[in-house]
Design an enzyme around this catalytic site. Structure first.
Site, PDB file in Angstrom:
ATOM      1  N   GLU B  78       0.946  -0.974  -0.531  1.00  0.00           N
ATOM      2  CA  GLU B  78       0.084   0.100   0.026  1.00  0.00           C
ATOM      3  C   GLU B  78       0.611   1.437   0.410  1.00  0.00           C
ATOM      4  OE1 GLU B  78      -2.847  -0.182   3.299  1.00  0.00           O
ATOM      5  OE2 GLU B  78      -4.425  -0.961   1.862  1.00  0.00           O
ATOM      6  N   GLU B 318     -11.266  17.184  35.522  1.00  0.00           N
ATOM      7  CA  GLU B 318     -12.148  18.456  36.056  1.00  0.00           C
ATOM      8  C   GLU B 318     -11.250  20.256  35.564  1.00  0.00           C
ATOM      9  OE1 GLU B 318     -16.246  18.593  38.379  1.00  0.00           O
ATOM     10  OE2 GLU B 318     -14.052  18.345  39.021  1.00  0.00           O
TER      11      GLU B 318
END
Lengths: 104, 578
Positions: B78, B318
């Site tokens: 490829e 957070e």
């Protein structure tokens, strides 16, 4: 007839117009022998002597196999004239061989 | 009978032989496959576009060359060699250098239908020769064919291709190289051209799924002939170090335990537990509603651990590290100093950055890398944004499992937004954690205060009291909750009650003083009265005594007088008788 024109035009500058072909085969396997014979018949018939054919045994030249990106064998490379083409198989399909060589 | 035994032994020996494996060097994969890919056999790696097949196989080659001294051939159908090299530079693989050192050989096979004319029968000897030459030239032990199915797009005679591929795989086996053949996933088959038919020793399926806009890569071993293997779907991660697969579960519960304790960083909290802290290697859950100081507890725990020279990792989901450091400095916890000394590391990532499994893999990786003894995850509930509660639970089970294996103490913080989520947290995590600290809001008198209690603490006595949890500018403090006449008092109500009681005390002592003085006075009065009565009594007694003495004296005198009188009468009578 374009092919006729091409053929008649060719002898004028013979050296440049020579077909450069390279055939990769595997030793003397039946399919390779078949390919060589079939190809020679076609070339003699359509190109007379106007070609250079190099026959290479893949077992002998593994590096060249890589360089020429050979996968399927037998494989004929049409290096000149352009476009570059690869002809795969035992050359038993005359029509396709001629098309591949640009002779039809 | 005897024959049968011999046969069995031979079979056993043969099976043992057939189970030889080759380590891939891909972290985690060798655990799942229990030792790597089948040695000397081809393995099929298949999956959809972009699932990481090429990288997977390339890493197999590179790791083989670097870690196991096994040179490898990468046959690319490829991408060109330089494209491949460029693609993996970011992973730190220097393919050019490896090729110069003859450890890796990359052969790009290009099959372009447009320049090919098929003129009859053929075979793939060219490919065999190239591969054979490449293998022999560097003594390769590993081979990758990526993606050999591309041959089908260039050559149209399927019959020939199929028989040639079958021959190729057989030939690879004879060569004794461990091979990976990659294949694009087909409609209903593992690969478009059904390669799994030819490569049947080991099939690995890679998958790249997007659920809720978050992608997760997964790996599954579809089959592995003659070997045990993990059968689950395992998440894997592609990052700047290549692929890492997460062996997600250990199936056993035979972890070491420690009876050593580790300080929570809050003295009063330590005192609430009989071991004076948490057990090392245990898992601690701190849950509470928003703004109850969960992160502060975590920060305090980290601070104490760092001061004890423990290596800590803080996973923040957070807040950014800078934000946490700033916020912690307001309660006199200097995390920056620990970062500078190299004891504390932060890993901050938005939960939505990638899927749950990826988070788990990332956490795994970070922990494996920096080998901490204390880990904090703040907060785990944010992860629910990228997965369902059950998924988060499953993830945490695996994480806790892993951490306990490594003897790492972990503290999770969990936000309980309302009772429903709280229940979920209860169900989801409580059975997993060893120690659960709950912070509750206690609302009264128009203010909100925090109450902390230990919900559970496996393997030790712990206080059942609710303590008031106060965040001051010099740290965290737990105060005994004030029990007033009207129930639990916290915050200003507690202060007010204390004040009130202090006033009462003063008044009380004052009142007591007055009463005391009154009593003293009364006592003095009474004592004075008693004295006067005693004197009265004494004088009365004396009076009485006086009468007695007089009487006595009188009696005595009268006796004497009568005697005298008797004597006198006797004398006179005598004379008369004469």
């Amino acid at each position: 007839m374009t092919e006729g024109d091409l053929l008649t035009a060719m002898p004028e500058n013979e050296d440049e117009q020579k077909y450069v072909l390279r055939l990769f085969v595997t030793g003397a396997s039946p399919v390779s022998v078949r390919a060589i014979n079939n190809l020679k018949v076609i070339l003699e018939k359509h190109l007379n002597d106007n070609y250079e054919l190099e026959i290479i045994d893949v077992h002998q030249q593994p590096l060249m196999v890589k360089d020429e990106d050979i996968t399927a064998v037998p494989m004929l490379l049409k290096k000149f004239p352009l476009p570059f083409r690869r002809l795969v198989g035992d050359m038993s399909d005359y029509e396709k061989v001629l098309r591949g060589l640009g002779l039809k | 009978m005897f024959m049968a035994v011999t046969d069995a032994n031979e079979n056993h020996a043969f099976r043992h032989e057939s189970l030889q494996k080759t380590l891939t060097g891909i972290p985690g994969l060798d655990d799942i496959t229990m030792g790597g890919l089948p040695k000397g056999r081809p393995t099929l790696v298949c999956g959809g576009p972009g699932c990481g097949k090429t990288l997977f196989s390339l890493e197999f080659i590179v790791k083989g060359a670097l870690q196991f001294n096994e040179p490898g051939v990468f046959m690319a159908f490829e991408e060109k060699a330089d494209e491949l090299a460029a693609n993996v530079v970011s992973l730190g693989f220097d393919l050019e250098e490896l090729q110069r050192e003859k450890k890796v050989k990359i052969d790009y096979v290009h099959v372009d239908k447009s320049e090919i004319e098929e003129t009859g029968e053929y075979n793939l000897d060219g490919l065999f020769i190239r591969l054979g030459y490449a293998i022999d030239s560097i003594g390769a032990k590993r081979v990758v064919l990526d993606t050999i199915e591309n041959l089908f797009s260039g050559l149209s005679n399927e019959g020939i291709l199929r028989s040639e591929l079958r021959r190729l795989f057989q030939w690879l086996k004879e060569k004794g190289v461990t091979a990976i053949i990659t294949g694009e996933r087909g409609e209903n088959t593992l690969t478009r051209q059904g390669l799994e038919e030819y490569v049947s020793d080991c099939v690995i399926l890679l998958d790249h799924r997007v659920i809720n806009q978050i992608s997760t890569r997964r790996l599954r071993i579809v089959k592995y002939r003659g070997s045990l293997h993990g059968t689950n779907e395992y998440p894997f991660l592609i990052d700047d170090e290549g692929i890492s697969v997460l062996p997600v579960t250990s199936l056993t519960l035979n972890k070491k335990v420690s009876s050593e304790s580790i300080s929570s960083g809050i003295d009063e909290l330590n005192n609430m537990m009989s071991k004076n802290g948490f057990f090392r290697g245990s898992s601690i859950l701190v849950s509470g509603t928003a703004g109850t100081g969960k992160t502060s507890i975590a920060g305090s725990f980290i601070d104490a651990s760092c001061k004890n020279k423990e290596k800590c990792l803080f996973f923040a989901f957070e807040e950014s590290p800078a934000q946490i450091i700033r916020n912690m400095s307001s309660i006199n916890i200097d995390l920056q100093a620990h970062i500078d000394s190299g004891l504390l590391e932060f890993f901050a990532s938005r939960p939505t950055l990638y899927g749950l499994e990826m988070h788990l893999v990332a956490i795994h990786k970070a922990i494996k890398k920096s080998k901490p003894s204390v880990v904090v995850l703040d907060p785990i509930t944010n992860l629910i944004t990228v997965g369902s509660v059950s998924e988060v639970k499953a993830m945490l089970v695996r994480l806790i499992d892993f951490l306990q294996e490594e003897q790492i103490t972990v503290m999770f913080t969990a936000l309980s937004m309302n009772t429903i989520v709280n229940d979920q947290t209860d169900e989801g995590v409580s059975s997993l954690v060893d120690c659960w600290l709950m912070i509750k809001d206690i609302e009264s008198n128009g203010e909100r205060n925090r109450g902390l209690y230990i919900m559970k603490s496996r393997g030790m006595q712990h206080s059942n009291q609710i303590r008031e949890f106060v965040i001051t500018d010099h740290g965290l403090e737990l105060i005994d909750v004030y029990l007033g006449p009207d129930g639990i008092l916290t915050g200003s109500a507690r202060e007010a009650q204390i004040l009130q009681e202090e006033t009462g005390e003063v008044l009380h002592t004052n009142a007591l003083g007055r009463k005391d003085r009154e009593l003293l006075r009364r006592r003095k009065v009474l004592e004075a009265k008693i004295d006067s009565l005693r004197f009265e009594f004494e004088s009365a007694e004396e009076e009485l005594n006086k009468v007695y003495i007089e009487e006595e004296l009188k009696k005595e005198f009268m006796e004497q007088t009568r005697q005298k009188m008797t004597d006198i009468r006797k004398g006179a009578g005598y004379r008369n008788e004469k």
